[in-house]
Design a protein around this motif. Structure first.
Motif, short mmCIF file in Angstrom:
data_model
loop_
_atom_site.label_atom_id
_atom_site.label_comp_id
_atom_site.label_asym_id
_atom_site.label_seq_id
_atom_site.Cartn_x
_atom_site.Cartn_y
_atom_site.Cartn_z
N ARG A 1 0.89 -1.06 0.00
CA ARG A 1 -0.14 -0.04 0.00
C ARG A 1 0.80 1.29 -0.05
O ARG A 1 1.94 1.32 0.76
N LYS A 2 0.54 2.43 -0.70
CA LYS A 2 1.29 3.41 -0.97
C LYS A 2 0.52 4.51 -0.96
O LYS A 2 -0.61 4.53 -1.78
N VAL A 3 0.40 5.74 -0.21
CA VAL A 3 -0.50 6.69 0.01
C VAL A 3 0.68 7.85 -0.50
O VAL A 3 1.75 8.16 0.05
N PHE A 4 0.13 8.50 -1.71
CA PHE A 4 0.84 9.79 -1.95
C PHE A 4 0.02 10.78 -2.72
O PHE A 4 -1.13 10.62 -3.02
N VAL A 5 0.78 11.96 -2.97
CA VAL A 5 0.30 12.97 -3.76
C VAL A 5 0.77 13.12 -4.86
O VAL A 5 1.89 13.38 -4.83
N ILE B 1 -1.73 -8.90 -10.51
CA ILE B 1 -1.86 -7.89 -9.34
C ILE B 1 -3.32 -7.50 -9.84
O ILE B 1 -3.67 -7.29 -10.75
N GLU B 2 -3.74 -6.51 -8.76
CA GLU B 2 -4.91 -5.75 -8.92
C GLU B 2 -4.57 -4.28 -8.36
O GLU B 2 -4.12 -4.27 -7.20
N VAL B 3 -4.58 -3.28 -9.20
CA VAL B 3 -4.27 -2.23 -8.70
C VAL B 3 -5.60 -1.34 -8.34
O VAL B 3 -6.59 -1.11 -9.25
N ILE B 4 -5.88 -0.39 -7.07
CA ILE B 4 -7.08 0.29 -7.12
C ILE B 4 -6.53 1.51 -6.60
O ILE B 4 -5.85 1.80 -5.70
N ALA B 5 -7.01 2.50 -7.46
CA ALA B 5 -6.79 4.00 -7.17
C ALA B 5 -7.98 4.65 -6.96
O ALA B 5 -8.81 4.71 -7.50
N PHE B 6 -8.00 5.54 -5.89
CA PHE B 6 -9.19 6.21 -5.56
C PHE B 6 -8.65 7.69 -4.86
O PHE B 6 -7.62 7.50 -4.03
N GLU B 7 -9.42 8.59 -4.85
CA GLU B 7 -9.01 10.09 -4.06
C GLU B 7 -9.37 9.76 -2.64
O GLU B 7 -10.54 9.21 -2.60
N ILE B 8 -8.33 10.26 -1.78
CA ILE B 8 -8.75 10.26 -0.48
C ILE B 8 -9.16 11.75 0.00
O ILE B 8 -8.35 12.60 -0.72
N LYS B 9 -9.97 12.03 0.84
CA LYS B 9 -10.17 13.06 1.38
C LYS B 9 -9.41 13.94 2.38
O LYS B 9 -9.24 15.12 2.52
N GLU B 10 -8.82 13.01 3.31
CA GLU B 10 -8.05 13.63 4.37
C GLU B 10 -6.46 13.92 3.49
O GLU B 10 -6.36 13.44 2.51
#
Length: 76
Positions: free
Chosen positions: A3-7, A27-36
């Motif tokens: 898991r990687k969280v980045f801007v 592999i499966e890649v899921i990307a979504f916008e996070i509000k925090e």
């Protein structure tokens, strides 16, 4: 799991390098916008880590007198 969280600051940042463990695997890649904000996420992770550390610190087992017997462990 990875898991990687980045801007992403530019289009090139949207290319994510995965660890070599994922070579030759589906592999499966899921990307979504996070509000925090990133700082809020990091603060929440740190707090969760502190809680986990406090919890596991209370569970301590003294293995001082334990002797591992390989033959006994491998008996069927």
């Amino acid at each position: 799991m990875y898991r990687k969280v980045f801007v992403a600051q530019n289009a090139d940042d949207l290319n994510v390098k995965l660890p070599d463990d994922y070579l030759h695997k589906g592999i499966e890649v899921i990307a979504f916008e996070i509000k925090e904000s990133r700082n809020e996420i990091l603060a929440a992770k740190k707090e969760a880590a502190k809680k986990a550390h406090r919890y596991f610190k209370t569970i301590q087992i003294d293995l001082g007198g334990f002797n591992f017997n390989r033959d006994e462990a491998n008996e069927r």
